[in-house]
Design a protein around this motif. Structure first.
Motif, mmCIF file in Angstrom:
data_model
loop_
_atom_site.group_PDB
_atom_site.id
_atom_site.type_symbol
_atom_site.label_atom_id
_atom_site.label_comp_id
_atom_site.label_asym_id
_atom_site.label_seq_id
_atom_site.Cartn_x
_atom_site.Cartn_y
_atom_site.Cartn_z
ATOM 1 N N GLN A 158 108.802 -97.499 44.826
ATOM 2 C CA GLN A 158 110.257 -96.576 44.806
ATOM 3 C C GLN A 158 110.881 -96.457 45.922
ATOM 4 O O GLN A 158 112.035 -96.309 45.640
ATOM 5 C CB GLN A 158 109.021 -95.234 44.785
ATOM 6 C CG GLN A 158 108.721 -95.130 43.212
ATOM 7 C CD GLN A 158 107.962 -93.995 43.111
ATOM 8 O OE1 GLN A 158 106.801 -92.860 43.960
ATOM 9 N NE2 GLN A 158 107.975 -93.065 41.828
ATOM 10 N N ARG A 181 113.822 -99.924 45.985
ATOM 11 C CA ARG A 181 113.969 -100.252 44.438
ATOM 12 C C ARG A 181 115.114 -101.035 44.658
ATOM 13 O O ARG A 181 115.594 -101.141 44.029
ATOM 14 C CB ARG A 181 114.002 -99.275 43.359
ATOM 15 C CG ARG A 181 114.960 -97.857 43.493
ATOM 16 C CD ARG A 181 113.921 -97.336 42.192
ATOM 17 N NE ARG A 181 114.916 -95.766 42.865
ATOM 18 C CZ ARG A 181 114.556 -94.514 43.251
ATOM 19 N NH1 ARG A 181 113.352 -95.275 43.927
ATOM 20 N NH2 ARG A 181 115.503 -93.222 43.065
ATOM 21 N N LYS A 215 104.461 -97.134 45.850
ATOM 22 C CA LYS A 215 105.517 -96.476 46.936
ATOM 23 C C LYS A 215 106.506 -97.321 47.535
ATOM 24 O O LYS A 215 107.688 -96.549 47.558
ATOM 25 C CB LYS A 215 104.399 -95.522 47.844
ATOM 26 C CG LYS A 215 103.335 -94.338 47.376
ATOM 27 C CD LYS A 215 104.364 -93.340 45.753
ATOM 28 C CE LYS A 215 105.351 -92.318 47.105
ATOM 29 N NZ LYS A 215 106.000 -91.248 46.081
#
Length: 467
Positions: free
Chosen positions: A53, A56, A50
């Protein structure tokens, strides 16, 4: 500052939780406690997933988190593997000017003269298999063991610290080169964190001192330089990679078409001076030079250890991995089951000779029938070549998956990420008193990987989940 904390409150809590989970993994876990092991791993994997994500586009923050995660393990003794005892044993022999390839640890005991400090502690820590076999670690790998022997004196923790710093340095090198390679391939740079922030990598390499990361640093640097057109240093680093772990030796033929394509640029230059030189001859000469340099570096690395017994001891020990040992295999376990039905006994002796031949045949098909003449195609075929090798292997320890995982970062395929998560199921085999595999969990591991791979091949793209 306060505004930043409020903005990234969730991410900060997640990052701190991951670090706490790593601390528990490093300092408060027994390998036989599988429920606790898989719970800590699953939590760290999900949170890392997570964070990649969510952050990033914040490269520096993810780098800092990856470094901090590794530093959590800095003074922890490995708790999932006993291999480091053999690393320290070989390193202390080398520090005394003795070859680790000449005698097994048990033979040193029989001789009655063990010239290294804490020999009994190291012997007690090793597995029985390690004690009775010759060292199978190539010379560049042995160099790092030697460093630990030279720098740590008689401290086991000191030796572990030296080895760990070498592995962390290699991971930082992979991060640096990997980012450049992703940029060259026009792929998102955050994809390197599927390796650098992967709990599987942090736990197995930094935590448990496996040298796949060092091998992969040399390998990925070699590929990057080859793509950049620097064939000589690429070949040198390829030779170094082989001399850490032998796997890149199997991947060498797959470079064939890319090397021929790369030689065309030299052809254009050389024809200015020699317009009569034939392209096929130049391509062959280019191939010969690249392979010769890589293999020469590998061969020369053995020079300090040369003697009449070295080749037999080293090759015999390597052969054991194919014909005696079995762990967490996939296709081989199916072959073994068929063997029991037909022959009535374990056919590892014959299967261990047959399966490598099948792997080599498949790799030769990849070499000559598939167009591997672009960087993207080359990396894809390297990924599939490594994956096929492990699919047919009799022994697949969890840390072996680091190779397909890193190669997958530079492709569109993500099945190796699934593999890096599912391989933790293999630790169910390690019980308090013995090692006994749960074949249901082994089947679950490979079913998950195979299913996702088939999905990717059919759909020709990765799930948006990993974008």
């Amino acid at each position: 500052m306060l505004q930043t904390l409020k903005t990234y409150k969730i991410q900060i809590i997640m990052a701190l939780t991951v670090l706490v989970l790593y601390a528990a993994f490093a300092y408060d876990l027994e390998r036989s406690d599988f429920v606790r092991l898989i719970t800590l791993f699953a939590g760290s994997f999900y949170l890392s997933f997570k964070l990649i994500q969510l952050l990033r586009f914040n490269f520096k923050t993810l780098v800092i988190l990856g470094v901090l995660a590794r530093l959590i393990f800095i003074i922890a003794l490995p708790n999932l593997s006993q291999d480091y005892f053999r690393f320290l044993w070989d390193g202390r022999l080398l520090a005394k000017g003795l070859s680790p390839y000449l005698l097994t640890p048990n033979q040193w005991v029989t001789s009655g003269e063990i010239p290294i400090n804490q020999s009994q502690v190291l012997l007690d820590g090793m597995s029985g298999l390690s004690r009775q076999h010759f060292s199978n670690y190539p010379p560049v790998n042995q160099f790092f063991f030697w460093l630990s022997g030279i720098l740590s004196g008689s401290s086991i923790l000191g030796g572990v610290l030296v080895l760990r710093l070498c592995i962390i340095a290699a991971d930082l090198g992979i991060l640096w080169i990997g980012r450049k390679l992703l940029e060259k391939l026009k792929l998102p740079e955050h994809q390197i964190f599927w390796y650098f922030l992967n709990p599987f990598i942090i736990i197995e390499l930094t935590g448990n001192l496996h040298f796949e990361g060092v091998m992969l640093f040399f390998l990925i640097a070699s590929i990057y330089l080859l793509i950049r057109g620097n064939w000589l240093w690429s070949a040198v680093l390829m030779g170094c990679s082989i001399s850490v772990k032998l796997l890149p030796l199997l991947l060498l033929p797959v470079l064939f078409q890319y090397l021929i394509k790369s030689s065309s640029s030299e052809n254009r230059i050389s024809k200015i001076y020699n317009p009569f030189l034939k392209k096929p001859l130049q391509s062959i000469w280019f191939l010969i030079r690249y392979y010769s340099v890589a293999l020469l570096i590998f061969a020369v690395s053995f020079a300090p250890f040369l003697n009449a017994e070295l080749l037999n001891h080293f090759t015999d020990t390597i052969a054991l991995w194919f014909q005696k040992f079995e762990f967490n295999a996939s296709i081989y376990y199916i072959v073994r089951w068929i063997g029991f039905q037909v022959k009535g006994y374990n056919i590892i002796g014959s299967a261990g000779k047959m399966l490598p031949v099948i792997v080599i045949a498949i790799l030769l098909l990849f070499t000559f029938l598939r167009k591997n003449n672009s960087p993207n195609r080359l990396l894809c075929v390297l990924l599939f070549s490594a994956s096929i090798y492990f699919a047919f292997s009799t022994t697949v320890h969890p840390w072996y998956i680091a190779t397909p995982l890193l190669l997958s970062v530079f492709t569109k395929y993500r099945y190796a990420l699934i593999w890096s998560a599912a391989v933790i199921l293999s630790y169910a085999a390690y019980q308090a008193d013995n090692v006994h595999e749960n074949l249901v969990l082994v089947a679950l591991e490979y079913s998950a990987v195979a299913s996702y791979l088939i999905w990717e091949l059919i759909n020709n793209k990765a799930l948006k989940l990993f974008s």
